[in-house]
Design a protein around this motif. Structure first.
Motif, short mmCIF file in Angstrom:
data_model
loop_
_atom_site.label_atom_id
_atom_site.label_comp_id
_atom_site.label_asym_id
_atom_site.label_seq_id
_atom_site.Cartn_x
_atom_site.Cartn_y
_atom_site.Cartn_z
N TYR A 160 0.84 -1.19 0.00
CA TYR A 160 0.00 0.00 0.00
C TYR A 160 0.87 1.24 0.00
O TYR A 160 2.05 1.20 0.32
CB TYR A 160 -0.98 -0.01 1.18
CG TYR A 160 -0.37 -0.30 2.52
CD1 TYR A 160 0.14 0.72 3.30
CD2 TYR A 160 -0.32 -1.60 3.01
CE1 TYR A 160 0.69 0.45 4.54
CE2 TYR A 160 0.23 -1.87 4.26
CZ TYR A 160 0.73 -0.84 5.01
OH TYR A 160 1.27 -1.10 6.23
N ILE A 192 -0.68 5.47 3.09
CA ILE A 192 -1.10 5.20 4.47
C ILE A 192 0.06 4.68 5.32
O ILE A 192 0.03 4.76 6.53
CB ILE A 192 -2.31 4.25 4.56
CG1 ILE A 192 -1.97 2.87 4.03
CG2 ILE A 192 -3.50 4.85 3.86
CD1 ILE A 192 -3.07 1.86 4.26
N LYS A 235 1.67 7.48 7.58
CA LYS A 235 0.87 8.15 8.59
C LYS A 235 1.50 7.93 9.97
O LYS A 235 2.24 6.98 10.18
CB LYS A 235 -0.57 7.64 8.58
CG LYS A 235 -1.29 7.87 7.26
CD LYS A 235 -1.41 9.33 6.95
CE LYS A 235 -2.14 9.54 5.63
NZ LYS A 235 -2.08 10.89 5.17
N ARG A 293 -1.96 5.56 11.93
CA ARG A 293 -1.73 4.67 10.79
C ARG A 293 -2.63 3.43 10.85
O ARG A 293 -3.16 2.99 9.85
CB ARG A 293 -0.26 4.25 10.77
CG ARG A 293 0.08 3.23 9.72
CD ARG A 293 1.56 2.90 9.77
NE ARG A 293 1.87 1.77 8.93
CZ ARG A 293 3.09 1.39 8.64
NH1 ARG A 293 4.12 2.03 9.13
NH2 ARG A 293 3.30 0.35 7.88
N PHE A 347 -6.04 3.75 9.15
CA PHE A 347 -6.01 3.64 7.70
C PHE A 347 -5.80 2.19 7.26
O PHE A 347 -6.42 1.74 6.31
CB PHE A 347 -4.93 4.55 7.11
CG PHE A 347 -5.22 6.00 7.30
CD1 PHE A 347 -6.05 6.69 6.42
CD2 PHE A 347 -4.67 6.69 8.37
CE1 PHE A 347 -6.32 8.03 6.59
CE2 PHE A 347 -4.94 8.04 8.55
CZ PHE A 347 -5.76 8.71 7.66
N GLU A 348 -4.92 1.49 7.97
CA GLU A 348 -4.70 0.08 7.65
C GLU A 348 -5.96 -0.75 7.90
O GLU A 348 -6.31 -1.61 7.11
CB GLU A 348 -3.52 -0.48 8.45
CG GLU A 348 -2.19 0.05 8.00
CD GLU A 348 -1.04 -0.44 8.86
OE1 GLU A 348 -1.27 -0.87 10.02
OE2 GLU A 348 0.10 -0.39 8.39
N GLY A 386 -5.86 2.51 -2.66
CA GLY A 386 -4.75 2.50 -1.72
C GLY A 386 -3.77 1.36 -1.95
O GLY A 386 -2.63 1.42 -1.50
#
Length: 132
Positions: free
Chosen positions: A9, A12, A15, A19, A22-23, A72
């Motif tokens: 990815y 993200i 971040k 993070r 987003f994951e 993503g």
């Protein structure tokens, strides 16, 4: 032949303390699109990586197409899973696999080891060179 995918990815990964949010969103979206595909899939996060493991038979082509639709994801790497039975068995498995995939030996490839087992007789760079 492939039992899993390593998912790469993009942004993200940079971040900060959020993070994981987003994951998690990425994992949830992957689970949602894989419900359309024949087969049973388990999506997991391990040490900064996301894996999609297929349990049993599945439609490889449709799985890849479904994952390509997830925003993503920048890379979908098919994975062959082997048991860790020591360096010698690993070397045999790699030579056997490459011989099956490239029988005419007209292609090149790269090995990029990331060792969870630090007991191998060499470091990751040396492992890349020797197995490659």
């Amino acid at each position: 032949m492939f039992q899993a995918f390593l998912i790469k990815y993009a942004e993200i990964g940079i971040k900060g303390k959020n993070r994981y949010l987003f994951e998690d969103a990425l994992v949830q979206h992957m689970v949602r699109v894989l419900k359309e595909v024949d087969g049973h899939f388990v999506v997991s996060r391990e040490m900064g990586r996301i894996y999609v493991n297929a349990e049993g038979n599945f439609d490889y082509g449709r799985a890849v197409e479904a994952l390509k639709r997830v925003f993503g994801i920048v890379g979908i790497c098919p994975v062959v899973i082997t048991e860790d039975e020591g360096y010698e068995k690993l070397e045999e498995a790699v030579v056997d696999y490459v011989g099956k995939v490239y029988p005419d030996r007209s292609k090149t490839f790269k090995i990029c080891a990331r060792r969870a087992n630090k007991n191998y007789p060499m470091n990751s760079m040396k492992l890349n060179m020797v197995l490659g």
